[in-house]
Design a protein around this motif. Structure first.
Motif, PDB file in Angstrom:
ATOM      1  N   ALA A  76      33.355 -32.439 -20.739  1.00  0.00           N
ATOM      2  CA  ALA A  76      34.014 -31.163 -20.437  1.00  0.00           C
ATOM      3  C   ALA A  76      33.043 -30.085 -19.953  1.00  0.00           C
ATOM      4  O   ALA A  76      33.219 -28.903 -20.253  1.00  0.00           O
ATOM      5  N   THR A  77      32.020 -30.494 -19.229  1.00  0.00           N
ATOM      6  CA  THR A  77      31.058 -29.489 -18.764  1.00  0.00           C
ATOM      7  C   THR A  77      31.018 -29.409 -17.235  1.00  0.00           C
ATOM      8  O   THR A  77      31.287 -30.382 -16.536  1.00  0.00           O
ATOM      9  N   VAL A  78      30.684 -28.209 -16.755  1.00  0.00           N
ATOM     10  CA  VAL A  78      30.323 -28.031 -15.357  1.00  0.00           C
ATOM     11  C   VAL A  78      28.818 -27.777 -15.328  1.00  0.00           C
ATOM     12  O   VAL A  78      28.270 -27.270 -16.304  1.00  0.00           O
ATOM     13  N   PRO A  79      28.154 -28.110 -14.247  1.00  0.00           N
ATOM     14  CA  PRO A  79      28.694 -28.686 -13.024  1.00  0.00           C
ATOM     15  C   PRO A  79      29.053 -30.166 -13.183  1.00  0.00           C
ATOM     16  O   PRO A  79      28.463 -30.862 -14.007  1.00  0.00           O
ATOM     17  N   THR A  80      30.013 -30.606 -12.352  1.00  0.00           N
ATOM     18  CA  THR A  80      30.335 -32.027 -12.208  1.00  0.00           C
ATOM     19  C   THR A  80      30.509 -32.269 -10.712  1.00  0.00           C
ATOM     20  O   THR A  80      31.188 -31.488 -10.041  1.00  0.00           O
ATOM     21  N   LEU A  81      29.859 -33.313 -10.223  1.00  0.00           N
ATOM     22  CA  LEU A  81      29.965 -33.609  -8.787  1.00  0.00           C
ATOM     23  C   LEU A  81      30.701 -34.928  -8.604  1.00  0.00           C
ATOM     24  O   LEU A  81      30.290 -35.951  -9.163  1.00  0.00           O
ATOM     25  N   VAL A  82      31.785 -34.880  -7.855  1.00  0.00           N
ATOM     26  CA  VAL A  82      32.559 -36.100  -7.612  1.00  0.00           C
ATOM     27  C   VAL A  82      32.268 -36.549  -6.186  1.00  0.00           C
ATOM     28  O   VAL A  82      32.471 -35.784  -5.239  1.00  0.00           O
ATOM     29  N   VAL A  83      31.742 -37.768  -6.053  1.00  0.00           N
ATOM     30  CA  VAL A  83      31.344 -38.231  -4.719  1.00  0.00           C
ATOM     31  C   VAL A  83      32.089 -39.515  -4.348  1.00  0.00           C
ATOM     32  O   VAL A  83      32.310 -40.375  -5.196  1.00  0.00           O
ATOM     33  N   PRO A  84      32.459 -39.619  -3.047  1.00  0.00           N
ATOM     34  CA  PRO A  84      33.130 -40.853  -2.629  1.00  0.00           C
ATOM     35  C   PRO A  84      32.146 -42.020  -2.660  1.00  0.00           C
ATOM     36  O   PRO A  84      30.963 -41.830  -2.399  1.00  0.00           O
ATOM     37  N   LEU A  85      32.634 -43.186  -2.984  1.00  0.00           N
ATOM     38  CA  LEU A  85      31.753 -44.357  -2.974  1.00  0.00           C
ATOM     39  C   LEU A  85      31.598 -44.846  -1.535  1.00  0.00           C
ATOM     40  O   LEU A  85      32.509 -44.730  -0.720  1.00  0.00           O
ATOM     41  N   HIS A  86      30.402 -45.406  -1.269  1.00  0.00           N
ATOM     42  CA  HIS A  86      30.039 -45.690   0.119  1.00  0.00           C
ATOM     43  C   HIS A  86      30.979 -46.601   0.894  1.00  0.00           C
ATOM     44  O   HIS A  86      31.200 -46.405   2.060  1.00  0.00           O
ATOM     45  N   ASN A  87      31.524 -47.622   0.226  1.00  0.00           N
ATOM     46  CA  ASN A  87      32.262 -48.624   0.998  1.00  0.00           C
ATOM     47  C   ASN A  87      33.707 -48.224   1.279  1.00  0.00           C
ATOM     48  O   ASN A  87      34.502 -49.038   1.700  1.00  0.00           O
ATOM     49  N   THR A  88      34.049 -46.972   1.012  1.00  0.00           N
ATOM     50  CA  THR A  88      35.457 -46.597   1.200  1.00  0.00           C
ATOM     51  C   THR A  88      35.597 -45.420   2.160  1.00  0.00           C
ATOM     52  O   THR A  88      36.436 -44.569   1.994  1.00  0.00           O
ATOM     53  N   LEU A  89      34.730 -45.375   3.142  1.00  0.00           N
ATOM     54  CA  LEU A  89      34.756 -44.214   4.023  1.00  0.00           C
ATOM     55  C   LEU A  89      35.882 -44.245   5.060  1.00  0.00           C
ATOM     56  O   LEU A  89      36.211 -43.230   5.644  1.00  0.00           O
ATOM     57  N   GLU A  90      36.501 -45.422   5.281  1.00  0.00           N
ATOM     58  CA  GLU A  90      37.584 -45.452   6.266  1.00  0.00           C
ATOM     59  C   GLU A  90      38.750 -44.637   5.735  1.00  0.00           C
ATOM     60  O   GLU A  90      39.175 -44.829   4.600  1.00  0.00           O
ATOM     61  N   PRO A  91      39.269 -43.737   6.582  1.00  0.00           N
ATOM     62  CA  PRO A  91      40.297 -42.808   6.097  1.00  0.00           C
ATOM     63  C   PRO A  91      41.560 -43.496   5.594  1.00  0.00           C
ATOM     64  O   PRO A  91      42.218 -42.993   4.696  1.00  0.00           O
ATOM     65  N   ALA A 147      31.844 -39.878 -10.581  1.00  0.00           N
ATOM     66  CA  ALA A 147      31.564 -38.506 -11.001  1.00  0.00           C
ATOM     67  C   ALA A 147      30.158 -38.440 -11.594  1.00  0.00           C
ATOM     68  O   ALA A 147      29.804 -39.268 -12.440  1.00  0.00           O
ATOM     69  N   ILE A 148      29.388 -37.487 -11.120  1.00  0.00           N
ATOM     70  CA  ILE A 148      28.047 -37.265 -11.682  1.00  0.00           C
ATOM     71  C   ILE A 148      28.175 -36.066 -12.624  1.00  0.00           C
ATOM     72  O   ILE A 148      28.672 -35.007 -12.229  1.00  0.00           O
ATOM     73  N   GLN A 149      27.757 -36.274 -13.877  1.00  0.00           N
ATOM     74  CA  GLN A 149      28.219 -35.366 -14.935  1.00  0.00           C
ATOM     75  C   GLN A 149      27.157 -34.458 -15.557  1.00  0.00           C
ATOM     76  O   GLN A 149      27.431 -33.785 -16.548  1.00  0.00           O
ATOM     77  N   ASP A 150      25.935 -34.470 -15.025  1.00  0.00           N
ATOM     78  CA  ASP A 150      24.955 -33.527 -15.583  1.00  0.00           C
ATOM     79  C   ASP A 150      24.117 -32.911 -14.469  1.00  0.00           C
ATOM     80  O   ASP A 150      23.916 -33.499 -13.410  1.00  0.00           O
ATOM     81  N   THR A 151      23.644 -31.707 -14.750  1.00  0.00           N
ATOM     82  CA  THR A 151      22.968 -30.876 -13.750  1.00  0.00           C
ATOM     83  C   THR A 151      21.784 -31.584 -13.088  1.00  0.00           C
ATOM     84  O   THR A 151      21.618 -31.542 -11.874  1.00  0.00           O
ATOM     85  N   LYS A 152      20.970 -32.231 -13.928  1.00  0.00           N
ATOM     86  CA  LYS A 152      19.751 -32.843 -13.381  1.00  0.00           C
ATOM     87  C   LYS A 152      20.107 -33.920 -12.352  1.00  0.00           C
ATOM     88  O   LYS A 152      19.558 -33.936 -11.245  1.00  0.00           O
ATOM     89  N   SER A 153      21.041 -34.795 -12.708  1.00  0.00           N
ATOM     90  CA  SER A 153      21.422 -35.878 -11.781  1.00  0.00           C
ATOM     91  C   SER A 153      22.108 -35.324 -10.538  1.00  0.00           C
ATOM     92  O   SER A 153      21.933 -35.850  -9.438  1.00  0.00           O
ATOM     93  N   ILE A 154      22.898 -34.262 -10.709  1.00  0.00           N
ATOM     94  CA  ILE A 154      23.608 -33.686  -9.553  1.00  0.00           C
ATOM     95  C   ILE A 154      22.612 -33.115  -8.547  1.00  0.00           C
ATOM     96  O   ILE A 154      22.695 -33.363  -7.345  1.00  0.00           O
ATOM     97  N   VAL A 155      21.648 -32.367  -9.060  1.00  0.00           N
ATOM     98  CA  VAL A 155      20.671 -31.744  -8.157  1.00  0.00           C
ATOM     99  C   VAL A 155      19.835 -32.830  -7.463  1.00  0.00           C
ATOM    100  O   VAL A 155      19.563 -32.757  -6.254  1.00  0.00           O
ATOM    101  N   GLU A 156      19.473 -33.875  -8.208  1.00  0.00           N
ATOM    102  CA  GLU A 156      18.722 -34.982  -7.591  1.00  0.00           C
ATOM    103  C   GLU A 156      19.558 -35.646  -6.501  1.00  0.00           C
ATOM    104  O   GLU A 156      19.069 -35.952  -5.422  1.00  0.00           O
ATOM    105  N   PHE A 157      20.831 -35.854  -6.799  1.00  0.00           N
ATOM    106  CA  PHE A 157      21.725 -36.498  -5.831  1.00  0.00           C
ATOM    107  C   PHE A 157      21.833 -35.648  -4.560  1.00  0.00           C
ATOM    108  O   PHE A 157      21.758 -36.161  -3.449  1.00  0.00           O
ATOM    109  N   LEU A 158      22.016 -34.337  -4.747  1.00  0.00           N
ATOM    110  CA  LEU A 158      22.139 -33.447  -3.579  1.00  0.00           C
ATOM    111  C   LEU A 158      20.855 -33.456  -2.762  1.00  0.00           C
ATOM    112  O   LEU A 158      20.874 -33.377  -1.537  1.00  0.00           O
ATOM    113  N   ASP A 159      19.725 -33.572  -3.458  1.00  0.00           N
ATOM    114  CA  ASP A 159      18.457 -33.610  -2.727  1.00  0.00           C
ATOM    115  C   ASP A 159      18.364 -34.877  -1.878  1.00  0.00           C
ATOM    116  O   ASP A 159      18.030 -34.816  -0.695  1.00  0.00           O
ATOM    117  N   LYS A 160      18.700 -36.018  -2.485  1.00  0.00           N
ATOM    118  CA  LYS A 160      18.543 -37.302  -1.768  1.00  0.00           C
ATOM    119  C   LYS A 160      19.580 -37.479  -0.665  1.00  0.00           C
ATOM    120  O   LYS A 160      19.348 -38.211   0.287  1.00  0.00           O
TER     121      LYS A 160
END
Ligand SMILES: N[C@@H](CCC(=O)N[C@@H](CS)C(=O)NCC(=O)O)C(=O)O
Length: 355
Positions: free
Chosen positions: A60-75, A83-96
């Motif tokens: 039940a915490t923010v930030p939470t980042l919900v990202v689409p999985l790679h193999n499902t990009l076709e509309p 869902a990435i659920q903690d600040t450290k992982s979210i910021v790392e993900f956004l960086d990469k």
């Protein structure tokens, strides 16, 4: 969706401290507004406890980042997400996820500097600082609720935070009640989580609900709870002095790892903005002023070492020397604050003041 590509969604709350770290990251990395959907979760109304949000993040915490999985990009394929659920992982993900080489379906042509430290030694130092800022002794949300060590401060604090604490508890009660009558119920684990959250706020509510009553008008039980609260608050703020000294040791300056902004700076900027606000600072204060305010608020004889040459700090941060004399020195926290304050990311995230 843009170009039929599922988008990432950042669940955030604009008064929340840890949401500020990914918001700063989005700016620093040059993400375009078309790349990440921002979805507000109003913590002051307990929206983070709604069953729909708990499915994304059971903590039940923010930030939470919900990202689409790679193999499902076709509309035409229904998207799957993680869902990435903690600040450290979210910021790392956004960086990469945004680099000069990556094609990210964006309208932004802004540079995408790498924020992850480039060496093992710097990575270790970075993790040490991030872990320290997210440790219990440094918990900025706890400091908000324990920001009173005398009756006058407690009275002001109650006025400020009691309405949202009560609204949160009401929200928890209504989720529990709605679930009792619902056809599709949440799991037993979720109900236990709601109950535990209610219980956790009871202690602080018991003190804050009488926060505006003078000590001598309290019954003995309420008086005892208030003195216990002051004891905890006093020891927490003394502990914060230790955290700042520890930080000072890990810190090269003006940024954590020297003259380049990197991951730990985003955590430190968010954390410091909150701590400075609690110490009575404002967004327009300069580094020396916030140092003094922090020292005064921590109290006792707490002092931050002022061992960083101001002209050198400004040169490393790419700022004009201003009126700094060659022998002027300041704390590393002050140098960091002055450097961070000039960045467009900071100006955007703190446009309405510190939070
Ligand atoms: N360990 C988590 C902590 C995040 C956190 O504590 N977020 C706060 C807002 S800054 C929150 O969502 N609190 C929920 C609440 O107040 O009920 C992280 O690093 O993301």
């Amino acid at each position: 969706m843009s170009n039929g590509v599922p988008k990432a969604a950042l669940y955030y709350y604009d008064r929340s401290i840890w949401s500020s770290a990914p918001l700063l990251a989005l700016e620093e990395k040059g993400y375009g507004a078309d790349e990440v959907d921002l979805k507000e979760v109003d913590l002051s109304k307990g929206e983070n406890f709604a069953p729909s949000f708990l499915r994304l993040n059971p903590h039940a915490t923010v930030p939470t980042l919900v990202v689409p999985l790679h193999n499902t990009l076709e509309p035409e394929i229904e998207s799957r997400y993680k869902a990435i659920q903690d600040t450290k992982s979210i910021v790392e993900f956004l960086d990469k996820s945004r680099s000069p080489q990556s094609r990210t379906h964006t309208t932004s042509s802004a540079p995408a500097p790498a924020l992850t430290p480039a060496t093992i030694a710097f990575n270790t130092a970075s993790n040490k600082v991030i872990d320290l800022l997210h440790s219990e002794a440094a918990d900025p949300n706890a400091f908000r609720y324990f920001n009173a060590r005398d009756d006058a401060a407690l009275s002001a604090l109650s006025k400020e935070v009691l309405p949202s604490l009560i609204a949160k508890k009401d929200a928890l009660n209504s989720y529990i009640k709605a679930n009792e009558t619902a056809e599709v119920r949440v799991s037993e684990k979720t109900v236990k989580f709601w109950e535990a959250k209610k219980l956790a706020s009871d202690g602080i509510l018991a003190v804050l609900q009488y926060g505006e009553t003078p000590s001598d008008q309290l019954d003995s039980e309420a008086q005892a709870k208030r003195s216990e609260y002051f004891k905890v608050a006093t020891s927490a703020w003394a502990g914060l002095g230790e955290v700042l000294l520890q930080l000072h040791k890990e810190f090269i300056g003006p940024y954590v790892l020297g003259d380049q902004l990197s991951l730990p700076d985003l955590h430190l900027a968010a954390w410091l903005a909150r701590i400075v606000k609690l110490a009575g600072g404002t967004v327009s204060d300069d580094g020396d002023t916030i140092t003094k305010k922090l020292e005064a608020h921590i109290g006792g004889s707490f002092k931050l070492p002022e061992d960083f040459n101001v002209a050198e700090a400004r040169r490393r941060a790419g700022l004009p020397a201003g009126s700094a004399q060659p022998t002027d020195s300041q704390s590393r926290i002050a140098a960091f604050w002055d450097a961070m304050k000039e960045r467009p990311s900071w100006k955007k995230v703190y446009a309405d003041g510190l939070h």
